[in-house]
Design a protein around this motif. Structure first.
Motif, PDB file in Angstrom:
ATOM      1  N   ASN A  59      82.924 -35.847  58.259  1.00 52.66           N
ATOM      2  CA  ASN A  59      81.789 -34.925  58.179  1.00 52.66           C
ATOM      3  C   ASN A  59      81.032 -34.885  59.501  1.00 52.66           C
ATOM      4  OD1 ASN A  59      82.311 -34.169  55.558  1.00 52.66           O
ATOM      5  ND2 ASN A  59      80.849 -35.577  54.631  1.00 52.66           N
ATOM      6  N   GLU A  89      78.979 -37.175  51.292  1.00 55.58           N
ATOM      7  CA  GLU A  89      79.213 -36.054  50.384  1.00 55.58           C
ATOM      8  C   GLU A  89      79.364 -34.724  51.109  1.00 55.58           C
ATOM      9  OE1 GLU A  89      75.965 -36.144  47.666  1.00 55.58           O
ATOM     10  OE2 GLU A  89      76.776 -37.825  46.509  1.00 55.58           O
ATOM     11  N   LYS A  90      78.579 -34.515  52.154  1.00 59.01           N
ATOM     12  CA  LYS A  90      78.622 -33.232  52.852  1.00 59.01           C
ATOM     13  C   LYS A  90      77.978 -33.354  54.224  1.00 59.01           C
ATOM     14  CE  LYS A  90      74.267 -31.507  50.880  1.00 59.01           C
ATOM     15  NZ  LYS A  90      73.620 -30.428  50.121  1.00 59.01           N
ATOM     16  N   ARG A  92      75.318 -31.130  57.026  1.00 60.69           N
ATOM     17  CA  ARG A  92      74.317 -30.067  57.115  1.00 60.69           C
ATOM     18  C   ARG A  92      73.974 -29.879  58.582  1.00 60.69           C
ATOM     19  NH1 ARG A  92      68.952 -31.380  54.070  1.00 60.69           N
ATOM     20  NH2 ARG A  92      68.217 -31.935  56.147  1.00 60.69           N
ATOM     21  N   SER A 210      75.649 -25.620  55.266  1.00 59.81           N
ATOM     22  CA  SER A 210      76.063 -26.800  54.501  1.00 59.81           C
ATOM     23  C   SER A 210      77.562 -26.675  54.266  1.00 59.81           C
ATOM     24  CB  SER A 210      75.326 -26.869  53.157  1.00 59.81           C
ATOM     25  OG  SER A 210      73.932 -27.000  53.362  1.00 59.81           O
ATOM     26  N   VAL A 212      81.576 -29.006  53.520  1.00 59.30           N
ATOM     27  CA  VAL A 212      82.273 -30.207  53.061  1.00 59.30           C
ATOM     28  C   VAL A 212      83.618 -30.299  53.769  1.00 59.30           C
ATOM     29  CG1 VAL A 212      81.176 -30.422  50.803  1.00 59.30           C
ATOM     30  CG2 VAL A 212      83.153 -28.903  51.076  1.00 59.30           C
ATOM     31  N   THR A 213      84.167 -31.520  53.793  1.00 59.86           N
ATOM     32  CA  THR A 213      85.476 -31.750  54.394  1.00 59.86           C
ATOM     33  C   THR A 213      86.347 -32.544  53.426  1.00 59.86           C
ATOM     34  OG1 THR A 213      84.874 -33.853  55.431  1.00 59.86           O
ATOM     35  CG2 THR A 213      84.397 -31.852  56.683  1.00 59.86           C
ATOM     36  N   ASP A 216      86.718 -33.075  49.148  1.00 57.59           N
ATOM     37  CA  ASP A 216      85.706 -32.150  48.623  1.00 57.59           C
ATOM     38  C   ASP A 216      86.014 -30.710  49.041  1.00 57.59           C
ATOM     39  OD1 ASP A 216      84.176 -34.137  47.354  1.00 57.59           O
ATOM     40  OD2 ASP A 216      83.152 -34.632  49.220  1.00 57.59           O
ATOM     41  N   SER A 269      80.669 -25.279  43.535  1.00 56.40           N
ATOM     42  CA  SER A 269      80.633 -25.449  44.986  1.00 56.40           C
ATOM     43  C   SER A 269      81.934 -24.921  45.580  1.00 56.40           C
ATOM     44  CB  SER A 269      80.440 -26.931  45.344  1.00 56.40           C
ATOM     45  OG  SER A 269      79.192 -27.404  44.909  1.00 56.40           O
TER      46      SER A 269
END
Length: 438
Positions: A59, A89-90, A92, A210, A212-213, A216, A269
């Motif tokens: 991320n 998780e993500k 930003r 925002s 994800v990788t 996810d 998502s």
């Protein structure tokens, strides 16, 4: 007392030459235990949570690549980093831009990042003298940030040594090169995939992406594919409904399915580009279903009007000047108005009351709409508003209007509604007999 406890490190900061770890105190079952369990002089074993780091690192690296992709996609927009946050998780990323990004721009950025992932570029880092690092062509640094000397350079693609050896090369502008002290992957392939979930405003002139990788991102792609298949299925169902004359129940069920799908779409998502595209598709389908429902109402009213006109014509021919009729057009105001006008046109001297029932299988009650029309010549003996109130009195309904035109409504239990309807029609008939109008 020999009990082993684990501390999750939440934050690390330096104060007065000391490194301060902010932690949460947990036992082996993740239950909070008293702070008194810790005492000065206790031995502490520090260990990296590599499982979590394994998700944070891609991320973080892709945040750098995202920064590069934005500048590549929007070369004339003077993109500057305004903040970022990376977790397991993500990711930003906040950046300067005086407008919202167009969907094709969001897609272009996502495509560039995924291309770099698939290119399996090496990620290298090295601490170098600040003066030398600042001379690297294409280097990105956060405005106003104070960097140490030496400073750590993170490069996605070329080795840092190559950057320092030939800092002015135009080639370096084709890669992500930044100052950073954080954790990173060693090769872009470790990120797996990249999906932008949202691009939105956070302040005037500041936008936020925002994303994800890894797993996810792959999950988001799978969900997007599933949504696209489901949307295609609903589209086929609408086409099928167009080809035939669907019943009220079938149209209502289709309408509910489209609405439920849209609500589901908003909760998942998935790629913002995919979500917006499907959202547009669903909005178009909702409009098509609405058209089908309106067409069905028109056809239904046509049938009801035809039957009502025949019944009125028969009563009128037999010398009757009053009629109480049950029509099945639901509670649609336009449909009811159409029935009233057609009956008036067919029998202008007829005083009549119509009762329409709205059926909904999903509810335990049905709505009744009662309307009455009385020509002026008969208003001394029969009044539309009184007629309405007499018909609805037993079911607690309310009505309003004048002697010539009135309307009222009531809600009755769905179970046993046929018997209730007979009672309403009967009370309406009794009122006519009481005022001696035949």
């Amino acid at each position: 007392d020999g009990t082993e406890v684990s501390l999750d490190v939440l934050d690390v900061q330096t104060y007065g030459g000391y490194i301060l770890h902010t932690c949460s105190l947990l036992d082996s079952n993740d239950n909070l235990i008293p702070l008194s369990s810790l005492k000065n002089g206790l031995q502490v074993k520090a260990a990296v949570d590599y499982k979590r780091r394994g998700k944070v690192a891609p991320n973080h690296t892709m945040t750098h690549v995202l920064n590069y992709a934005l500048r590549k996609t929007l070369p004339d927009s003077n993109i500057d980093q305004k903040g970022s946050q990376v977790s397991d998780e993500k990711l930003r990323f906040d950046f300067s831009l005086g407008r919202g990004m167009q969907l094709q721009e969001v897609q272009a950025v996502e495509d560039i990042v995924n291309k770099i992932i698939k290119s399996e570029l090496p990620v290298s880092s090295k601490a170098v003298p600040l003066k030398d690092a600042l001379g690297i062509n294409g280097l990105r640094a956060v405005f106003g940030e104070v960097y140490p000397d030496p400073v750590r350079v993170v490069s996605v693609g070329p080795e840092v040594d190559a950057l320092i050896t030939e800092p002015g090369s135009d080639e370096w502008t084709s890669y992500s090169v930044e100052f950073c002290g954080g954790t990173h992957i060693s090769n872009t392939r470790e990120a797996g995939a990249f999906v932008i979930l949202e691009e939105t405003a956070v302040a005037k002139g500041i936008r936020r992406i925002s994303a994800v990788t890894g797993e996810d991102a792959l999950r988001a792609m799978q969900q997007a594919s599933s949504l696209e298949r489901e949307a295609a299925g609903i589209e086929d169902a609408v086409k099928t409904m167009k080809a035939k004359e669907g019943s009220d129940g079938e149209l209502a069920a289709l309408d509910e399915n489209v609405l439920a799908f849209r609500q589901k779409l908003e909760t998942l998502s998935v790629s913002q580009v995919t979500k917006n595209r499907i959202r547009g598709q669903v909005e178009a389908l909702q409009k098509e279903v609405s058209v089908l429902k309106n067409q069905a109402i028109v056809k239904k009213v046509d049938r009801v009007v035809k039957v009502a006109r025949e019944e009125v014509r028969s009563l009128y021919a037999a010398g009757k000047r009053t009629a109480v009729l049950q029509v099945n057009v639901g509670s649609d105001a336009k449909a009811i108005k159409r029935v009233l006008e057609d009956i008036k046109k067919e029998a202008p001297e007829l005083s009549f009351l119509i009762v329409s029932e709205e059926l909904d299988a999903s509810l335990s009650t049905n709505k009744l709409t009662v309307s009455a029309v009385v020509p002026e010549a008969f208003q001394n003996s029969i009044k539309a508003n009184d007629w309405i109130n007499v018909a609805l009195k037993a079911v607690g309904g309310k009505g309003g209007g004048k002697a010539g035109l009135a309307q009222g409504s009531a809600v009755i239990p769905a179970e046993g509604s046929e018997g209730v309807m007979k009672g309403i029609l009967g009370d309406a008939e009794k009122y006519v007999l009481q005022v001696h109008v035949h």
